[in-house]
Structure formats: C-alpha cells, structure tokens
Design a protein around this motif. Structure first.
Motif, short mmCIF file in Angstrom:
data_model
loop_
_atom_site.label_atom_id
_atom_site.label_comp_id
_atom_site.label_asym_id
_atom_site.label_seq_id
_atom_site.Cartn_x
_atom_site.Cartn_y
_atom_site.Cartn_z
N HIS A 325 0.84 -1.22 0.00
CA HIS A 325 0.00 0.00 0.00
C HIS A 325 0.87 1.26 0.00
CE1 HIS A 325 -3.41 -2.73 0.65
NE2 HIS A 325 -2.54 -3.40 1.38
N GLU A 340 -2.50 0.27 7.74
CA GLU A 340 -1.65 -0.76 7.13
C GLU A 340 -0.44 -0.15 6.42
OE1 GLU A 340 -3.60 -3.48 4.43
OE2 GLU A 340 -1.77 -4.63 4.13
N HIS A 393 2.65 -7.19 4.21
CA HIS A 393 1.30 -6.64 4.38
C HIS A 393 0.80 -6.91 5.79
CE1 HIS A 393 -0.23 -5.48 0.27
NE2 HIS A 393 1.00 -5.90 0.02
N VAL A 394 -0.38 -6.36 6.06
CA VAL A 394 -1.06 -6.53 7.34
C VAL A 394 -2.45 -7.03 7.02
CG1 VAL A 394 -2.11 -5.18 9.19
CG2 VAL A 394 0.30 -4.85 8.61
#
Ligand SMILES: [Zn+2]
Length: 510
Positions: A325, A340, A393-394
C-alpha cells in the motif's frame, strides 16, 4: 423515482401497440405482461456458431413466449411459489448475423394479448469468415481461465508479452473469449488488448529450429516463429521442469542446437500433444527453480531461465522488499487507528536494516508514504532483477477474533520461500493462520524470481494490533523474515548437495 416514470411510459407504449394490432381491450392492462427479459449472463455478448445464447423472461404465467423469430422459451415449474419464469436457449448457426442488437421477445397470452420487450444488453453473432483478432497492449498482459471474479480479479492463466496476437471468438461483458487452440480457450479483459480490423488470418506458425545457450546471467531457449503466438508456462515439480505450451504452433523443429554457457537447463525437448499445441519441455538441473521470463524478440519466442544464485547466502544477494500500500492506498486500519500502509513501511524499513546487516543489497519498492500501483512495482522489480522478493502486508478480517500470521505464494515452485517465512513468523509467538497457495496477488505474479507475501498479523484483532504497532514487535517480525529467507537459502543449498538432477553437460566441461 425515475423507475416509476419509465414504467408508466412503457405501459402506455405497450397499450398503444396492442391497440394498433387490433387486439382486445384488455391489452390496455395496467400490469405489464413482461416484467423482465434478459440474456444470461446479463451482459453484452458476442457469440460464434455453435455457442449457446441463453435468455430468461419473467412475466405472465401460461403464455407462449418466443425470441429470435420463433425460438420458444419454456416456462419453468413454479419455484418457491414464483411462477411465470421462462428460459430459452438458441444455438448460434453458421450464417446467422446479428450486429450488437438488443434481443426482441414476444409474449402471447391465451387471450391473444401480444407484448413485445427488448433485452437491456446487446448480442453480436460473429462471422468465422471474418476472424476477429486482437493484440496485447503491454508486457504485463495476461489471460484468465474463465469469467470468475474476486477482490483481486479472476484466476489468471498466465502472463503474455506485448503485441501477442489473439483470436477472439466471443465476448461476455468486458472480457473477450480467446481461442488458443482447437480445444483450448481463455479469456482476456478488454483493457488488456487492442482490437484489429476483422478479417485477419487466425494466428498460426510452424516452429523453426531452436538454439539453447547461456550468457553471464541466464540460460535461453530461442524458438523462431512467424507470428507472436500466445503461450502458457508452468513450473512443474518432481522433477523440476518448465513446460511452455505455444498455441497455434506446429513443429518444424528439426534440430535443437545446444551451445556453450548453459548452466540450468537440462536435456530439453518438445512434444506436439495436439496439432496446434507445441509443447516445450525444459528440465531444470536444480530441485528449487529460480524462475523464468518469456518474451518475444521480433517473432522469436525467448524463454529466459533464471539460475539459482551462485552463492546461496544473504551476503551479496539482491533482495527486494515491498511495503504494501502507501499514499492514497491506506490498506486496512485497526481500532486504535493504526493504518496498514504505515505498519508495512515500518516493518519493511526494519527488515531492510536486518538484511543489509547480513550483507544483502536491498531493493525497496517504496521508502516513503507514496502511492504506487502494483504494475509499477512489478515493472520496477523486473528492471532491478532481485534474487527474491518479500512483500509485507497486514491482514484484516470483519471478525475481530481472527488473528495470526500467514504467508502466501502463487506458484508451487515458490512455496518453499513462503513456507520458511511462515515458520519463522510463527516462531515469534504469533498464531499460525495458514500458508496459502495459488494466491492471486499482483506481487505473487512475477515468475522471474521466487517471491512470497507475508501477512504479518491481523490489524483487526486487538492483540495482533498491539504487536503490529509496537516497534519492538515490528523488529522481531523483521528479524523473523530475515531468518526465514536464510532458512530458504540454507534448505536450497542442502537440496543442491543432496543431488542435482543432471550432470553438467560435456559442452561445458572445458
Ligand atoms: Zn494489504
């Protein structure tokens, strides 16, 4: 509100049509006899001879319903008390013509009330004598297996180079159907291709004789063709091999010249499983494949095979780290407001320091809070040629009880990297949520280098979120990912020592 106005206009039109046809007075009925008429699926369609066109009508029960000049629709038995559902199928015949027109349907009641309606979507019958061709727009073009969709798009069959010629034989909504071979089809989104004027020749080619050679970086197989044909590649296991199907190609390969410098390719050969499918089989010498890339140079198909790094250790290795992101793409958010895009960047920066301390050269897709498309990241990585990639990522779930760490891969050949990362992430104390294969994520798509996605933990879970925002826990995650990469290299090294699949060819012995 708008709907009601249209409805009134429609009833008036239907009524006046009945009047003009001299039908009984009940043609002025305020209730429309046809409440809906649609193609199934309800999308603009192109069809070829032999294809089935499905339609569904909902209206007055017990009527006679026809479309396409007399083709009957059949009324279904009532389902859960609902009656008046009609379905029809028309098999497109050679010589049929229809040029992007809505379909007309006629409903006739036992009282001889006639009503006419039109589908919202249009239909085209394609003429096989005027083949519709298209070319792929970019070097990130791809084919889909079917019309499926999910958050990350439909299941992808594989990637194609630019200017590959595709034969389109149908369309549903925004995807074209591609005829790859007599018995094989795929789908391609409209934005991926540019249509050519109808009437070109369906792409086909004899194959020339191959050359196999290596330079200082890669092994190459070059297969001369007379057109840029579509292809599909798969990395298979046990034994490790790359199999490339070239669609529309027929063998005239009468020699395969194997030159010096080859390091990773074993005893290459081809098969012709179908008259229009040419299969290139490339056995690899290491159990762990390091990937490949396929492109065209003029009309020659070039399969570039990546070799495992000469030294399977972090020192000197180029490792790509992707912070998920960024910028306007915030990603998931936690109850405490953690975002995130900030968490992935924080962990990725710590990961970078860890990898660099171990002697690796790190390529970051982003180092600040900036927007970056997945395609931009993939093209950047293609230029940087990393030895492997970890995307950070989360995770997030609507059920806040869901927690834990997970790792994702797309191709089974790259599973060992994801598995090693997953194991080390769990060793930090995080619960294991799962190891996920065949994952349709953009940065799991590249075939040029092993890659894996780590969904570190769930920001939607309060306990996981505390870990994610704590700099000490972020540091632990960065160290775990670094250990995971080391484990992957170590296991690959052990595999190599246990035995190669083939000895070095005599050509290289000098
Ligand atoms: Zn994400």
């Amino acid at each position: 509100m708008l709907k009601r106005v249209l409805y009134v206009v429609w009833v008036l039109l239907a009524g006046s049509a009945g009047h003009l046809l001299g039908l009984p007075a009940n043609a002025q009925s305020p209730v429309p006899l046809i409440s809906s008429f649609e193609t199934v699926p309800a999308a603009n369609q192109w069809l070829s001879p032999g294809d089935q066109l499905h339609v569904r009508l909902i209206g007055q029960p017990g009527a006679q319903v026809t479309f396409l000049n007399g083709q009957r629709l059949v009324e279904l038995p009532p389902v859960q008390g609902k009656s008046g559902i009609y379905q029809g199928t028309y098999v497109v015949q050679p010589g049929d013509t229809l040029h992007d027109r809505p379909l007309e349907v006629q409903l006739l009641t036992p009282d001889s009330v006639l009503e006419v309606a039109y589908s919202k979507n249009s239909v085209r019958f394609m003429d096989p004598a005027m083949p519709q061709l298209a070319v792929t727009r970019s070097a990130l073009s791809y084919l889909n297996y079917g019309l499926g969709e999910d958050r990350l798009g439909g299941a992808k069959m594989g990637y194609l180079d630019s200017l590959v010629v595709l034969h389109l034989t149908g369309r549903v909504g925004n995807q074209y159907r591609v005829q790859l071979a007599a018995s094989q089809q795929a789908w391609v989104p409209e934005e991926v291709v540019r249509l050519l004027p109808p009437g070109g020749f369906v792409p086909a080619s004899l194959t020339g004789s191959w050359s196999v050679q290596g330079d200082s970086l890669y092994d190459y197989v070059r297969i001369p063709l007379t057109a840029k044909l579509p292809y599909r590649a798969q990395l298979l296991q046990n034994p490790t091999r790359l199999v490339v199907d070239v669609f529309g190609a027929t063998s005239n390969t009468n020699w395969i010249t194997q030159r010096a410098g080859v390091q990773e390719l074993g005893a290459v050969y081809y098969e012709q499983p179908q008259p229009d499918v040419f299969r290139v089989v490339l056995p690899l010498r290491h159990r762990q494949s390091w990937g490949y890339h396929i492109r065209y140079q003029a009309n020659t198909l070039v399969v570039q095979v990546t070799r495992p790094p000469a030294k399977l250790r972090l020192r000197g290795l180029v490792v790509a780290v992707d912070a998920g992101h960024g910028g306007t793409n915030v990603g998931a958010a936690g109850a405490s407001g953690a975002r995130e895009k900030d968490l992935t960047l924080a962990i990725a920066q710590k990961l970078r320091r860890e990898l660099e301390q171990a002697g690796a050269r790190v390529v970051m897709t982003r180092e600040a809070d900036v927007s970056m498309e997945i395609s931009e990241r993939v093209l950047l990585l293609r230029r940087q040629r990393p030895a492997l990639l970890v995307s950070v990522h989360v995770n997030s779930a609507s059920n806040t009880a869901v927690q834990g760490t997970s790792a994702f891969y797309r191709y089974v050949a790259f599973r060992p990297l994801a598995a090693a990362l997953y194991q080390q992430m769990q060793a930090t104390g995080l619960a294991g949520w799962g190891l996920v294969g065949n994952f349709n994520f953009g940065l799991n798509g590249p075939t040029e280098y092993p890659n894996a996605l780590v969904e570190t933990a769930f920001v939607s879970n309060p306990a996981d979120e505390q870990q994610l925002i704590s700099p000490a826990s972020q540091q632990q995650m960065a160290e775990a990912i670094t250990r995971g990469v080391k484990d992957f290299l170590k296991e690959t090294r052990a595999d190599g020592l246990r035995g190669w699949l083939g000895k070095k060819p005599a050509l290289e012995a000098k």
